[in-house]
Design a protein around this motif. Structure first.
Motif, PDB file in Angstrom:
ATOM      1  N   ASN A   1       1.722  -7.427  -0.143  1.00  8.07           N
ATOM      2  CA  ASN A   1       1.598  -6.026   0.260  1.00  8.07           C
ATOM      3  C   ASN A   1       0.692  -5.793   1.457  1.00  8.07           C
ATOM      4  OD1 ASN A   1       2.987  -4.835  -2.216  1.00  8.07           O
ATOM      5  ND2 ASN A   1       1.322  -5.945  -3.192  1.00  8.07           N
TER       6      ASN A   1
ATOM      7  N   GLN B   1      -3.202  -3.318  -0.906  1.00  6.73           N
ATOM      8  CA  GLN B   1      -2.595  -2.536  -1.986  1.00  6.73           C
ATOM      9  C   GLN B   1      -3.456  -1.294  -2.161  1.00  6.73           C
ATOM     10  OE1 GLN B   1      -0.810  -0.763  -3.728  1.00  6.73           O
ATOM     11  NE2 GLN B   1       0.217  -2.219  -5.103  1.00  6.73           N
TER      12      GLN B   1
ATOM     13  N   ASP C   1      -0.321  -7.076 -10.487  1.00  6.86           N
ATOM     14  CA  ASP C   1      -0.531  -5.823  -9.759  1.00  6.86           C
ATOM     15  C   ASP C   1      -0.172  -4.647 -10.672  1.00  6.86           C
ATOM     16  OD1 ASP C   1      -0.502  -3.625  -8.102  1.00  6.86           O
ATOM     17  OD2 ASP C   1       0.737  -4.535  -6.544  1.00  6.86           O
TER      18      ASP C   1
ATOM     19  N   GLN D   1       1.454  -1.321  -9.215  1.00  8.62           N
ATOM     20  CA  GLN D   1       2.885  -1.349  -8.926  1.00  8.62           C
ATOM     21  C   GLN D   1       3.720  -1.619 -10.176  1.00  8.62           C
ATOM     22  OE1 GLN D   1       4.456  -0.617  -6.154  1.00  8.62           O
ATOM     23  NE2 GLN D   1       6.491  -1.067  -6.958  1.00  8.62           N
TER      24      GLN D   1
END
Length: 785
Positions: A224, A227, A438, A441
């Motif tokens: 990413n 993040q 994560d 997400q």
């Protein structure tokens, strides 16, 4: 029905649906490989699902000093953050998370909250809509390089803060900067949230569960970049690993528990308490370190002085703590693969006798099972703290709810609710505190995997443990819903419609089905453990999990990930029909006798039955001279010519072919339809006429040429009385009424109730059972994160 066996050189007769029908597809090919759905493998993340040779991750080390003000429920703090850039990139700025900013009246969460007005609304609902009286957001007082004289430029964007560096941070370099802040602690019962305080009006004391209390570094990774997706309340936290040293200053009569190991017990614990803590290391049952009598005495005072508790933790992704003068503290040592670990609990007297009996035992049980199934628990402690929220997890420490009634009794739901929430939250030490996915997400990567492990751990607690999630039948109501009420599991955390079902229940059930039905326990357990080992103390993504499970098991699971994780279809396989065949033996004595039996057993038509009554004599009865050869001819009588023909046929067969004829095998063509759309293994139970049963497990690949309908032939020596799909409930089939042939009625239930039911006492109260311990409690709380 009968069919003939044909003999011809080089010819095989297929007993199946015609190939043209089998080779058609209904819509998308559900066995197509996951291609564009998964990222391209590279030197950071391999096609096998393992970290690549160039895998890297950032590091953030913290030295934090905080002070708890028990008079106005506020926290002030300062932290030195040492951020190490292990990426190949130069970073000109850093992003930090300010999660408490969700409590700002103009936060994105508050501004985007939807609601509906009704004709009648409670004052509580109106207060929730207004929510203007509390601001618990971070107040950033100062940011500068450690020892520097100038403020660092910084920009706050709702729950994220960008800090601009004086010069870019090059690869393999570190930077240390200092942040000072303060904020007001939220009342959890009034505002909700994952941490905060609870006020006890009976003794006018506070219990603090404190987390997200400091500006925290966001993750920068190869997937990413930064993040820095906003925290809106549902998607949880993505954090780098590091070492922590945290000094917590609280009223002198408070007991403070935290992530890590206490560094100054001589300054904050009495000699007796230190002795008890030492005894607990080798105890087989929890040892009380701070007793209820000591906690009750502390409740009555209000110390003006303070104590500073210092905790240190290595290689963790976060830090949390709890503080109260109400805390009872118990502990018990255990060994995980030779490494000593302390299982501990902190709780007020209101939680007893339930917590003293079950909390620490649940902590220890969780560590043992999870360590066996994933990776050994490497941290020195694991703590369960009781407060008002249902459950929330942090490294080495978690917050849990559930209390007995004021008389000390409790329902079975409360008992098992406590055990389950402790297992779940302590289990989060493995997902995502060690296997650091994560959460912002992909909620399912920690909640789903952890709920699956929770189910396994609950089942090892006692036989018949009432697990809420994990069994296929328990996800059926959700998967039966209209598809517009569901999201695929692979949906961002903040966009999920039903978080509990989507991110907890469905992935946990999917993994249980993988383990029990698709892969088998041996292959699954090895692959699951391999994934955990590969990504312990690293940052995995969904593709890393999917690929690792396939790589370590040798099972192609793309169809499974596509159906369960990328789609919203459900399991509903139907037996549309069954045809029964027997092979023609060609033996005239057997076949003609069978035909005669069938003719004799055939019922007469209505006309024939009435003609027997109405026609007293036929013409031939009246004039016998009209009869000839055919009136006495028996077409089913076996002649010498018939026998000779049969012998000639048999002499041309080999022994194996003769055996097929002599066995009198039964051939059943079962027509199956996939009504729910989700391709799954076909599990068929055959119940024979003699009452015996046999279960056949057919892999999901039976649907590979036609995702919508297939036929399957079963060959049996004994006649089959009935066929049943998924008899043990292994596939979460949503409609059992079409699972049997012949069809069976599947009963449903409805409940009759009176309009105004009174609250019923729990069974312990009904039977006047109370604890022999003096601890009493009140209230309950539930829920799990």
């Amino acid at each position: 029905m009968r069919f003939r066996l044909l003999l011809a050189a080089g010819v095989a007769l297929a007993l199946a649906t015609p190939a043209t029908a089998q080779q058609t597809h209904s819509g998308t090919d559900k066995f197509a490989q996951l291609g564009t759905e998964l990222p391209t493998p590279n030197t950071y993340r391999t096609a096998s699902g393992a970290p690549g040779k160039d895998y890297w991750q950032q590091r953030a080390d913290y030295n934090i000093k905080v002070t708890l003000n028990d008079e106005n429920q506020s926290i002030t703090g300062t932290e030195d953050i040492t951020y190490t850039n292990l990426s190949p990139d130069r970073l000109s700025y850093l992003w930090l998370q300010l999660d408490a900013n969700i409590y700002h009246p103009q936060s994105m969460t508050a501004l985007t909250q939807t609601a509906e007005l009704r004709d009648r609304m409670s004052f509580q609902a109106m207060e929730y809509l207004q929510r203007t009286g509390f601001d618990g957001s971070f107040k950033i007082d100062d940011i500068r390089m450690k020892g520097g004289s100038k403020q660092l430029p910084h920009t706050i964007n709702y729950t994220m803060m960008r800090v601009d560096l004086p010069q870019p941070l090059a690869p393999k370099q570190s930077v240390t900067f200092t942040v000072k802040w303060h904020y007001t602690v939220n009342d959890q019962k009034a505002t909700g949230g994952r941490s905060g305080y609870e006020f006890f009006p009976e003794d006018k004391n506070y219990l603090y569960e404190i987390a997200q209390f400091y500006p925290r570094m966001a993750v920068y990774d190869d997937v990413n970049g930064w993040q820095h997706k906003q925290f809106l309340g549902q998607g949880e936290f993505t954090l780098p690993f590091g070492d922590y040293r945290v000094s917590i200053t609280a009223p002198a009569d408070h007991v403070v528990g935290a992530t890590g190991v206490l560094q100054n017990p001589d300054q904050v614990l009495t000699a007796t308490q230190r002795k008890r803590l030492e005894q607990a290391k080798n105890a087989k049952s929890p040892v009380v370190v701070v007793t209820q009598d000591e906690a009750t005495k502390a409740e009555q005072g209000r110390a003006k002085a303070t104590k500073t508790w210092v905790y240190a933790a290595k290689n963790v992704r976060d830090f949390a703590w709890a503080s109260s003068r109400k805390f009872i503290w118990d502990a018990m040592g255990l060994s995980i693969e030779g490494k000593p670990v302390m299982a501990m609990s902190y709780y007020p007297k209101e939680a007893n006798p339930l917590w003293g009996k079950y909390s620490t035992e649940s902590v220890a049980h969780t560590l043992r099972v999870y360590s066996r199934m994933t990776v050994p628990y490497q941290y020195p402690v694991a703590i369960s703290v009781h407060g008002p929220i249902g459950g929330m997890e942090y490294p080495m420490l978690c917050f849990n709810g559930y209390r007995p009634e004021k008389d000390g009794t409790y329902s079975a739901n409360t008992k098992y609710g406590l055990i389950s929430v402790v297992i779940h939250e302590v289990g989060h030490n493995f997902f995502p505190m060690i296997v650091n996915s994560d959460e912002r997400q992909w909620t399912w990567m920690d909640e789903g995997l952890n709920t699956f492990m929770q189910y396994l751990t609950e089942q090892e607690w006692e036989r018949g443990y009432p697990s809420r999630r994990g069994e296929p039948k328990d996800i059926v109501p959700y998967m039966s819903m209209a598809q517009n009420l569901q999201n695929p599991i692979m949906t961002n955390s903040e966009s999920v419609l039903q978080l509990g079902n989507n991110a907890y229940g469905k992935p946990a059930t999917a993994l249980n089905i993988l383990r029990e039905t698709v892969m088998g326990r041996e292959l699954f357990d090895f692959a699951f453990k391999t994934y955990a080992k590969r990504w312990a103390y690293k940052h995995p993504n969904p593709a890393d999990f999917f690929r690792s499970m396939e790589d370590a098991s040798g099972v192609d699971l793309d169809w499974f990930w596509r159906g369960w994780f990328y789609g919203t279809e459900h399991t509903d396989i139907s037996i549309e029909g069954v045809q029964w065949y027997k092979a023609d033996s060609k033996n005239p004595e057997i076949e003609n006798a069978r035909r005669r039996e069938e003719l004799n057993a055939a019922p007469q038509s209505l006309s024939q039955q009435r003609n027997l009554q109405d026609i007293k004599k036929t013409l031939v009865d009246d004039k016998p001279e009209l009869k000839d050869f055919y009136n006495s001819f028996d077409a089913l009588a076996v002649t010498d010519a018939d026998k000779a023909k049969y012998q000639k046929y048999v002499s041309g067969l080999n022994p194996e072919q003769q055996q097929i004829l002599n066995k009198g095998l039964n051939f059943y063509q079962v027509n199956l339809k996939n009504l729910g759309g989700l391709v799954m293994p076909v599990i068929i139970q055959m119940t024979y006429n003699d009452g015996t049963q046999e279960i056949v497990n057919i892999p999901a690949e039976i649907w590979r040429r036609n995702n919508a309908e297939v036929t399957k032939v079963f060959i049996t020596e004994k006649p089959v009385a009935s066929f049943t799909l998924d008899p043990l409930g292994q596939t979460a089939d949503t409609d059992l009424s079409n699972n049997g042939f012949p069809r069976k009625l599947a009963p449903s239930r409805f409940e009759l109730f009176q309009q105004q039911q009174q609250a019923q006492p729990n069974p312990m109260q009904q039977r006047n059972v109370s604890s022999q311990q003096p601890q009493q409690g009140g209230g309950t709380s539930g829920g799990t994160r």
